[in-house]
Write an enzyme that holds these catalytic residues in place. Structure first.
Site, PDB file in Angstrom:
ATOM      1  N   SER A  83     -41.497  38.286  48.158  1.00  0.00           N
ATOM      2  CA  SER A  83     -42.664  39.168  48.104  1.00  0.00           C
ATOM      3  C   SER A  83     -43.915  38.457  48.587  1.00  0.00           C
ATOM      4  O   SER A  83     -44.051  37.247  48.443  1.00  0.00           O
ATOM      5  CB  SER A  83     -42.880  39.638  46.666  1.00  0.00           C
ATOM      6  OG  SER A  83     -44.055  40.400  46.601  1.00  0.00           O
ATOM      7  N   HIS A 118     -40.572  44.605  40.331  1.00  0.00           N
ATOM      8  CA  HIS A 118     -41.883  44.134  40.806  1.00  0.00           C
ATOM      9  C   HIS A 118     -42.557  45.225  41.643  1.00  0.00           C
ATOM     10  O   HIS A 118     -43.730  45.543  41.460  1.00  0.00           O
ATOM     11  CB  HIS A 118     -41.702  42.849  41.627  1.00  0.00           C
ATOM     12  CG  HIS A 118     -42.861  42.537  42.525  1.00  0.00           C
ATOM     13  ND1 HIS A 118     -43.059  43.166  43.736  1.00  0.00           N
ATOM     14  CD2 HIS A 118     -43.910  41.696  42.379  1.00  0.00           C
ATOM     15  CE1 HIS A 118     -44.176  42.720  44.285  1.00  0.00           C
ATOM     16  NE2 HIS A 118     -44.707  41.829  43.488  1.00  0.00           N
ATOM     17  N   ASN A 119     -41.801  45.797  42.557  1.00  0.00           N
ATOM     18  CA  ASN A 119     -42.391  46.827  43.422  1.00  0.00           C
ATOM     19  C   ASN A 119     -42.779  48.065  42.620  1.00  0.00           C
ATOM     20  O   ASN A 119     -43.811  48.677  42.881  1.00  0.00           O
ATOM     21  CB  ASN A 119     -41.422  47.216  44.537  1.00  0.00           C
ATOM     22  CG  ASN A 119     -41.343  46.152  45.613  1.00  0.00           C
ATOM     23  OD1 ASN A 119     -41.581  44.975  45.347  1.00  0.00           O
ATOM     24  ND2 ASN A 119     -41.023  46.541  46.822  1.00  0.00           N
ATOM     25  N   LYS A 177     -37.005  42.064  41.915  1.00  0.00           N
ATOM     26  CA  LYS A 177     -37.905  42.392  43.035  1.00  0.00           C
ATOM     27  C   LYS A 177     -38.187  43.900  43.051  1.00  0.00           C
ATOM     28  O   LYS A 177     -39.326  44.326  43.270  1.00  0.00           O
ATOM     29  CB  LYS A 177     -37.268  41.958  44.364  1.00  0.00           C
ATOM     30  CG  LYS A 177     -38.015  42.419  45.609  1.00  0.00           C
ATOM     31  CD  LYS A 177     -39.418  41.856  45.664  1.00  0.00           C
ATOM     32  CE  LYS A 177     -40.170  42.035  46.953  1.00  0.00           C
ATOM     33  NZ  LYS A 177     -40.081  43.252  47.700  1.00  0.00           N
ATOM     34  N   GLU A 200     -45.894  47.312  40.917  1.00  0.00           N
ATOM     35  CA  GLU A 200     -46.950  47.362  41.936  1.00  0.00           C
ATOM     36  C   GLU A 200     -47.434  48.812  42.128  1.00  0.00           C
ATOM     37  O   GLU A 200     -48.643  49.067  42.181  1.00  0.00           O
ATOM     38  CB  GLU A 200     -46.369  46.794  43.237  1.00  0.00           C
ATOM     39  CG  GLU A 200     -47.292  46.776  44.422  1.00  0.00           C
ATOM     40  CD  GLU A 200     -46.538  46.274  45.659  1.00  0.00           C
ATOM     41  OE1 GLU A 200     -45.826  45.255  45.568  1.00  0.00           O
ATOM     42  OE2 GLU A 200     -46.673  46.912  46.720  1.00  0.00           O
TER      43      GLU A 200
END
Ligand code: 2AM
Length: 484
Positions: free
Chosen positions: A130, A188-189, A185, A192
């Site tokens: 990332s 995480h997105n 991941k 976000e």
């Protein structure tokens, strides 16, 4: 030729190229390969000119250049390209060699590929990378998972090229087995998406509720970036608000209010449904993008249901402080939910998830990097098996200090008709969580009434199920209990 390359990278789009250049800067010898082979020579003649980067024109040539165990990293389009390269690599690699997928693969694919490649005697890593192009070039956040035995072989390279926090700790650590790296991941997105939506709601309140100009809001975000909200996304929001168009007007005001999405937020929400974990804030963030995309309908509806005066009354300075607290509290909820989801997935898939390490990996390099993640890391350092982030003493105190402002902001926004789906769902989740008794007793009664789904009783041990003949006309037979 002597095998002298430390790692091969396949895929010379911008992320692949930048990772290679980053590895080269850190003293590793990298061999580059690409499906369209002409791009290898192009890369060597331009971006990689004057470096120690090697090029290969076939997989055989690439493999011959690699030290053992061979490390081959794929930076190709997620999906079939990864499967195809795995098929091409297996015959030219040997047991013990390592295939790494650094693309944005779906975690379920990574689970499958790890098993498949391990079945052939090789090792596999699926890793989140990332930080975009800049991150790849100068220090991304790297989240590797897969075959644990592969970690020691890639650790020196990955930790050298990753972002570092202020004390020099790398934003890269082992995440867990199988698809854990890509799952983290993906989460995480999703987070976000949530962080961005929360900032947008704060902006909406400042703009419409307080009538602030972009310059005034620039000052607010500048101030917020010095405290508990200090983060990359607050920082870029500060800068975006200061940016002027050619005519001197704020550029942000000229941008169409219709958001796009690539799908990782959606994947997070889909997985949360499978896990039975309420990831309500990220879900609202995804749906808010969908609402934003309904521009023509919104234009029509705005004519029919004319909004009233959205202005908040009272002390503006106090409102700014209240909105800041509402944002902070909602953010705590979002990360609490994100961690709940990762814990559930780890349990479901049998991963030993590195909870504190995840906060550390997100601490720098990636889009959600923030001071806040330092506090999450501390909470997991204190208790690696923390069930719920809000029950950590630091967060318990932090959220308590925000609740008055949070309720004031959400209730006023609702009265004034300013949509705050993420702020309000966060508050609803919080209130649900702190309710010892919810109305699900009635829900169970309804289910038992129409479907004989049975219920448990407050005055009997858990696990004992009862059925009532509610109307006097139903049968005595209960349907089996099940939980999806
Ligand atoms: P290309 O340069 O030959 O198109 C980003 O798109 C990277 O993924 C590029 O390196 C691209 O290679 C590669 N890629 C995309 N689809 C692919 C496929 N089906 N097989 C192999 N590589 C692919």
């Amino acid at each position: 030729m002597d095998p002298k390359a430390d790692i091969a990278v396949i895929g010379l789009a911008v992320m692949g190229q930048n990772l290679i250049l980053n590895m080269n800067d850190r003293g590793f010898t990298v061999v580059a390969f690409n499906r369209t082979v002409s791009k290898v020579d192009d890369f060597l003649a331009h971006e990689a000119k004057g470096t120690n980067i090697l090029g290969a024109h076939s997989l055989a040539e690439m493999v011959a250049l690699l030290k053992k165990p061979r490390r081959v990293m794929l930076m190709v389009k997620a999906g079939v390209a990864v499967d195809e390269f795995i098929e091409h690599l297996l015959p030219v690699l040997e047991p013990g060699d390592i295939i790494i997928d650094g693309g944005n693969s779906l975690f379920e694919d990574t689970i499958r590929r790890t098993k498949y490649v391990e079945g052939k005697g090789l090792l596999y890593i699926g890793t989140g990378v990332s930080g975009g192009e800049e991150g790849a070039r100068h220090g991304p956040s790297i989240m590797p998972g897969g075959s644990p035995a592969a970690w020691e072989h890639v650790k020196p390279i990955f930790q050298a090229i990753s972002a570092k926090v202020s004390d020099g700790t790398p934003c890269c650590d082992w995440v867990g087995e199988g698809g854990a790296g890509h799952y983290v991941k993906m989460t995480h997105n999703g987070i976000e998406y949530g962080d961005m939506q929360l900032i947008c709601e704060a902006y909406h309140l400042l703009k419409d509720g307080l009538g602030m100009t972009a310059d005034e809001m620039h000052e607010v975000f500048k101030e917020w970036n010095t405290g508990e909200l200090d983060s990359y996304l607050i920082e870029i929001t500060r800068d975006i608000l200061a940016k002027k168009d050619d005519d001197g007007a704020p550029l942000v005001d000229k941008i169409l209010d219709t958001a796009g999405q690539k799908g990782t937020g959606k994947w997070t929400v889909i997985s949360s449904q499978d896990m039975g974990i309420p990831i309500t804030l990220i879900a609202e963030a995804v749906y808010s993008r969908c609402v934003s995309a309904m521009k023509p309908q919104r234009v029509e509806a705005a004519k029919v249901f004319k909004p009233g005066n959205p202005k908040f009354s009272g002390d503006r300075k106090q409102w700014v402080a209240d909105i800041r607290k509402a944002l902070y509290a909602s953010k705590m909820i979002s990360y609490t939910q994100g961690y709940m989801l990762m814990r559930a997935a780890a349990k479901q898939y049998g991963w030993n998830l590195n909870n504190g390490g995840i906060a550390l990996m997100w601490r720098g390099g990636c889009i959600i990097r923030s001071a806040f993640l330092g506090d999450i890391k501390k909470a997991f350092d204190k208790n690696p098996n923390l069930d719920n982030l809000l029950l950590d003493p630091f967060f318990k105190k932090a959220i308590k200090s925000c609740t008055r402002s949070w309720r004031k902001v959400v209730s006023t926004a609702i009265k004034k008709g300013i949509p705050v789906p993420a702020f309000s769902t966060a508050l609803a989740f919080f209130d649900g969580l702190r309710s010892e008794r919810l109305p699900a007793n009635l829900l169970q009664a309804q289910r038992d009434y129409f479907g004989a789904h049975t219920y448990e009783r407050v005055d009997k041990p858990r696990g004992e199920f009862f059925h009532t003949n509610w109307t006097g006309t139903g049968g005595r037979v209960a349907s089996s209990t099940y939980t999806v």
